[in-house]
Motif scaffolding. Structure first.
Motif, PDB file in Angstrom:
ATOM      1  N   HIS A 143       0.818  -1.216   0.000  1.00 36.87           N
ATOM      2  CA  HIS A 143       0.000   0.000   0.000  1.00 36.87           C
ATOM      3  C   HIS A 143       0.853   1.269   0.000  1.00 36.87           C
ATOM      4  O   HIS A 143       0.308   2.356  -0.155  1.00 36.87           O
ATOM      5  CB  HIS A 143      -0.918   0.028   1.234  1.00 36.87           C
ATOM      6  CG  HIS A 143      -2.026  -0.953   1.171  1.00 36.87           C
ATOM      7  ND1 HIS A 143      -2.952  -1.103   2.198  1.00 36.87           N
ATOM      8  CD2 HIS A 143      -2.388  -1.851   0.216  1.00 36.87           C
ATOM      9  CE1 HIS A 143      -3.823  -2.049   1.881  1.00 36.87           C
ATOM     10  NE2 HIS A 143      -3.498  -2.516   0.675  1.00 36.87           N
ATOM     11  N   ARG A 180      -0.332   8.825  -2.679  1.00 35.88           N
ATOM     12  CA  ARG A 180      -1.041   7.675  -3.257  1.00 35.88           C
ATOM     13  C   ARG A 180      -1.721   6.864  -2.159  1.00 35.88           C
ATOM     14  O   ARG A 180      -2.868   6.406  -2.324  1.00 35.88           O
ATOM     15  CB  ARG A 180      -0.059   6.803  -4.040  1.00 35.88           C
ATOM     16  CG  ARG A 180      -0.689   5.565  -4.690  1.00 35.88           C
ATOM     17  CD  ARG A 180       0.328   4.882  -5.587  1.00 35.88           C
ATOM     18  NE  ARG A 180      -0.209   3.673  -6.201  1.00 35.88           N
ATOM     19  CZ  ARG A 180       0.002   2.431  -5.729  1.00 35.88           C
ATOM     20  NH1 ARG A 180       0.745   2.256  -4.624  1.00 35.88           N
ATOM     21  NH2 ARG A 180      -0.509   1.383  -6.344  1.00 35.88           N
ATOM     22  N   SER A 183      -4.743   8.630  -1.004  1.00 35.98           N
ATOM     23  CA  SER A 183      -5.771   8.663  -2.052  1.00 35.98           C
ATOM     24  C   SER A 183      -6.526   7.347  -2.153  1.00 35.98           C
ATOM     25  O   SER A 183      -7.739   7.349  -2.358  1.00 35.98           O
ATOM     26  CB  SER A 183      -5.127   8.976  -3.409  1.00 35.98           C
ATOM     27  OG  SER A 183      -4.598  10.273  -3.444  1.00 35.98           O
ATOM     28  N   GLY A 184      -5.821   6.233  -2.043  1.00 31.44           N
ATOM     29  CA  GLY A 184      -6.489   4.981  -2.371  1.00 31.44           C
ATOM     30  C   GLY A 184      -6.327   3.809  -1.434  1.00 31.44           C
ATOM     31  O   GLY A 184      -6.836   2.720  -1.746  1.00 31.44           O
ATOM     32  N   TRP A 291     -15.271   6.305   0.076  1.00 35.52           N
ATOM     33  CA  TRP A 291     -14.024   5.872  -0.568  1.00 35.52           C
ATOM     34  C   TRP A 291     -14.076   4.391  -0.928  1.00 35.52           C
ATOM     35  O   TRP A 291     -13.506   3.967  -1.933  1.00 35.52           O
ATOM     36  CB  TRP A 291     -12.824   6.105   0.362  1.00 35.52           C
ATOM     37  CG  TRP A 291     -12.689   7.472   0.970  1.00 35.52           C
ATOM     38  CD1 TRP A 291     -12.467   7.745   2.278  1.00 35.52           C
ATOM     39  CD2 TRP A 291     -12.737   8.751   0.303  1.00 35.52           C
ATOM     40  NE1 TRP A 291     -12.381   9.107   2.482  1.00 35.52           N
ATOM     41  CE2 TRP A 291     -12.539   9.744   1.279  1.00 35.52           C
ATOM     42  CE3 TRP A 291     -12.927   9.150  -1.024  1.00 35.52           C
ATOM     43  CZ2 TRP A 291     -12.528  11.108   0.987  1.00 35.52           C
ATOM     44  CZ3 TRP A 291     -12.928  10.506  -1.323  1.00 35.52           C
ATOM     45  CH2 TRP A 291     -12.730  11.464  -0.336  1.00 35.52           C
ATOM     46  N   TYR A 296     -15.886   5.624  -6.316  1.00 36.13           N
ATOM     47  CA  TYR A 296     -14.537   6.076  -5.990  1.00 36.13           C
ATOM     48  C   TYR A 296     -13.504   4.989  -6.246  1.00 36.13           C
ATOM     49  O   TYR A 296     -12.381   5.281  -6.695  1.00 36.13           O
ATOM     50  CB  TYR A 296     -14.443   6.543  -4.534  1.00 36.13           C
ATOM     51  CG  TYR A 296     -13.087   7.143  -4.236  1.00 36.13           C
ATOM     52  CD1 TYR A 296     -12.783   8.436  -4.636  1.00 36.13           C
ATOM     53  CD2 TYR A 296     -12.092   6.390  -3.609  1.00 36.13           C
ATOM     54  CE1 TYR A 296     -11.521   8.980  -4.408  1.00 36.13           C
ATOM     55  CE2 TYR A 296     -10.833   6.919  -3.377  1.00 36.13           C
ATOM     56  CZ  TYR A 296     -10.551   8.221  -3.770  1.00 36.13           C
ATOM     57  OH  TYR A 296      -9.296   8.752  -3.553  1.00 36.13           O
ATOM     58  N   SER A 297     -13.846   3.747  -5.984  1.00 38.73           N
ATOM     59  CA  SER A 297     -12.889   2.659  -6.216  1.00 38.73           C
ATOM     60  C   SER A 297     -12.468   2.599  -7.677  1.00 38.73           C
ATOM     61  O   SER A 297     -11.277   2.466  -7.998  1.00 38.73           O
ATOM     62  CB  SER A 297     -13.500   1.319  -5.784  1.00 38.73           C
ATOM     63  OG  SER A 297     -13.755   1.294  -4.396  1.00 38.73           O
ATOM     64  N   PHE A 300     -10.335   5.826  -8.491  1.00 43.30           N
ATOM     65  CA  PHE A 300      -8.942   5.738  -8.064  1.00 43.30           C
ATOM     66  C   PHE A 300      -8.163   4.756  -8.944  1.00 43.30           C
ATOM     67  O   PHE A 300      -7.015   5.025  -9.327  1.00 43.30           O
ATOM     68  CB  PHE A 300      -8.841   5.304  -6.599  1.00 43.30           C
ATOM     69  CG  PHE A 300      -7.427   5.018  -6.190  1.00 43.30           C
ATOM     70  CD1 PHE A 300      -6.523   6.055  -5.994  1.00 43.30           C
ATOM     71  CD2 PHE A 300      -6.973   3.707  -6.062  1.00 43.30           C
ATOM     72  CE1 PHE A 300      -5.201   5.787  -5.658  1.00 43.30           C
ATOM     73  CE2 PHE A 300      -5.653   3.441  -5.725  1.00 43.30           C
ATOM     74  CZ  PHE A 300      -4.764   4.488  -5.518  1.00 43.30           C
ATOM     75  N   GLU A 301      -8.760   3.630  -9.277  1.00 42.50           N
ATOM     76  CA  GLU A 301      -8.083   2.656 -10.129  1.00 42.50           C
ATOM     77  C   GLU A 301      -7.718   3.277 -11.477  1.00 42.50           C
ATOM     78  O   GLU A 301      -6.615   3.057 -11.999  1.00 42.50           O
ATOM     79  CB  GLU A 301      -8.980   1.435 -10.334  1.00 42.50           C
ATOM     80  CG  GLU A 301      -8.354   0.343 -11.172  1.00 42.50           C
ATOM     81  CD  GLU A 301      -9.282  -0.847 -11.371  1.00 42.50           C
ATOM     82  OE1 GLU A 301      -8.889  -1.776 -12.108  1.00 42.50           O
ATOM     83  OE2 GLU A 301     -10.391  -0.853 -10.790  1.00 42.50           O
ATOM     84  N   ASP A 304      -4.839   5.725 -10.829  1.00 45.70           N
ATOM     85  CA  ASP A 304      -3.611   5.012 -10.468  1.00 45.70           C
ATOM     86  C   ASP A 304      -2.958   4.397 -11.700  1.00 45.70           C
ATOM     87  O   ASP A 304      -1.723   4.411 -11.857  1.00 45.70           O
ATOM     88  CB  ASP A 304      -3.933   3.929  -9.436  1.00 45.70           C
ATOM     89  CG  ASP A 304      -2.708   3.434  -8.694  1.00 45.70           C
ATOM     90  OD1 ASP A 304      -1.766   4.231  -8.505  1.00 45.70           O
ATOM     91  OD2 ASP A 304      -2.685   2.255  -8.298  1.00 45.70           O
ATOM     92  N   ASP A 316      -3.324  13.813  -2.766  1.00 44.12           N
ATOM     93  CA  ASP A 316      -4.615  13.255  -2.342  1.00 44.12           C
ATOM     94  C   ASP A 316      -5.673  14.332  -2.189  1.00 44.12           C
ATOM     95  O   ASP A 316      -6.874  14.060  -2.305  1.00 44.12           O
ATOM     96  CB  ASP A 316      -4.449  12.477  -1.031  1.00 44.12           C
ATOM     97  CG  ASP A 316      -3.831  13.309   0.066  1.00 44.12           C
ATOM     98  OD1 ASP A 316      -4.566  13.899   0.860  1.00 44.12           O
ATOM     99  OD2 ASP A 316      -2.587  13.368   0.131  1.00 44.12           O
ATOM    100  N   HIS A 320      -9.241  13.580  -3.747  1.00 42.84           N
ATOM    101  CA  HIS A 320     -10.418  13.498  -2.882  1.00 42.84           C
ATOM    102  C   HIS A 320     -11.455  14.548  -3.259  1.00 42.84           C
ATOM    103  O   HIS A 320     -12.659  14.264  -3.333  1.00 42.84           O
ATOM    104  CB  HIS A 320     -10.010  13.707  -1.420  1.00 42.84           C
ATOM    105  CG  HIS A 320      -9.417  12.506  -0.771  1.00 42.84           C
ATOM    106  ND1 HIS A 320      -9.102  12.451   0.572  1.00 42.84           N
ATOM    107  CD2 HIS A 320      -9.075  11.288  -1.268  1.00 42.84           C
ATOM    108  CE1 HIS A 320      -8.605  11.269   0.873  1.00 42.84           C
ATOM    109  NE2 HIS A 320      -8.568  10.549  -0.239  1.00 42.84           N
TER     110      HIS A 320
END
Length: 384
Positions: A143, A180, A183-184, A291, A296-297, A300-301, A304, A316, A320
């Motif tokens: 992570h 990062r 953020s996720g 989140w 949002y998932s 973010f993907e 990323d 972030d 966000h």
């Protein structure tokens, strides 16, 4: 007929008046004092009642020494700090300030996360200034560190260019890791999985007012997702391709865009370009279910996979802010005027005189950042 007094007679009359006055003063009883004090208190209450009403209703406030039955209702929430062992002095200061101003009355648990194991010194000193529960955790390696699929040559070139341009944290990989992670990943940490709400606190921040209300319960009861105290412009050189990536996601996933969204806060032309406004995320109170949700998932993907956290320096805060402004109704974003907050060099001091007085604030309202030239508060105000 006018009575004329000789000079000696005047002195005698003056002495009589003095004696009568002293007698009146000496005969002023405790009962008289009580009546006068009550009248003064009533007057002060009348003056208070005429002040501008607080945004947070009285029902969310608690007295300084609340009866135990008032503590039975509490949100599923935690106060969260990401810190390193070297931050121990600043972390202790932040914790002490928020405990004194807020949490000693409400007793929410704290969670501390670190990319490395916390030292015994950090855990001992921080725990010593917390009245309730505290948990220390380590961030999983996957992570935190730069993913293997990032083109390091390209990332290094981007860092070197930012260093040449004197961009803050331009050459830092660890800063990018942190952005990062925030953020996720933070809301996926096993310690945080049990919680719905979090209040993000940074090392060495100040809380200038007593917070005698529960912001978590207020947000939960009023269907709020995200709360802020400071909003400002992002440094454009750190996110040159972020908005284009956002537009691509919107075009491919229009179903996630809320009807009553806050696009007007972020763009002057309906989303064609980004005005760089974002909520300063070193203070944020938010619902982690947002989140963790589908919109949002996937968002973010998508970001990323672009690699912008490393090829550029995506923070972030804009990630966000853009997400919550697009995928939630603007009514689900809340500005807590009542919370006086400072992260050097910017301070939010309550604009409302009643909130400033009620919170026993020590900040200078005239020096609040809210309408400074670098602030985005006017952009926020225009969509309200």
């Amino acid at each position: 007929m006018v009575l004329k007094l000789t000079t000696p007679a005047r002195y005698i009359l003056l002495v009589c008046f003095i004696i009568i006055g002293l007698h009146s003063i000496l005969s002023f009883t405790h009962e008289d004092y009580g009546r006068a004090t009550s009248l003064r208190n009533i007057a002060s209450q009348l003056t208070w009642g005429s002040a501008e009403a607080d945004a947070v209703p009285n029902e969310y406030y608690r007295p300084a020494e609340p009866p135990s039955h008032l503590l039975t209702r509490r949100a599923n929430a935690t106060i969260l700090m990401l810190a390193r062992n070297s931050d121990v002095n600043d972390a202790v200061r932040s914790v002490r300030r928020l405990e004194d101003r807020f949490n000693k009355k409400f007793g929410y648990p704290w969670v501390f996360l670190n990319e490395e194991p916390f030292s015994d010194e950090f855990k001992t000193r921080v725990s010593n200034v917390i009245n309730g529960e505290v948990t220390f955790g380590q961030v999983p390696r996957e992570h935190w560190y730069q993913p293997d699929w990032i083109d390091e040559d390209k990332a290094r070139a981007g860092r070197e260019k930012m260093v040449e341009d004197n961009i803050i944290y331009g050459g830092s990989v660890s800063y990018r890791n942190m952005c990062r992670f925030n953020s996720g990943f933070f809301y996926r940490h096993p310690i945080l999985e049990q919680y719905k709400w979090y209040w993000r606190v940074e090392p060495d921040v100040h809380f200038h007012c007593d917070i005698d209300f529960d912001p978590f319960l207020y947000m939960e009861d009023h269907n709020k997702t995200y709360a802020f105290t400071i909003t400002m412009y992002e440094y454009e050189a750190t996110i040159p391709t972020l908005w284009q990536s956002v537009k691509e996601f919107i075009q491919e996933n229009p179903q996630y865009v809320a009807k009553n969204n806050a696009m007007g806060y972020m763009s002057e032309n309906g989303g064609d370009t980004y005005n760089l406004c974002h909520f300063w995320s070193n203070f944020e109170i938010a619902n982690m279910d947002f989140w963790r949700g589908e919109a949002y998932s996937k968002f973010f993907e998508h970001l990323d996979n672009k690699g912008g956290f490393y090829y550029e320096r995506w923070g972030d805060a804009p990630v966000h802010s853009i997400a919550v402004s697009l995928f939630q109704s603007k009514d689900q974003i809340h500005f807590f005027d009542e919370i006086g907050y400072e992260h050097n060099p910017y301070t939010h001091c309550p604009r409302s005189d009643s909130a400033w007085s009620r919170g026993k604030c020590g900040c200078d309202q005239q020096k609040s950042f809210d309408y400074d030239g670098y602030s985005c508060m006017r952009q926020w105000d225009r969509i309200q």
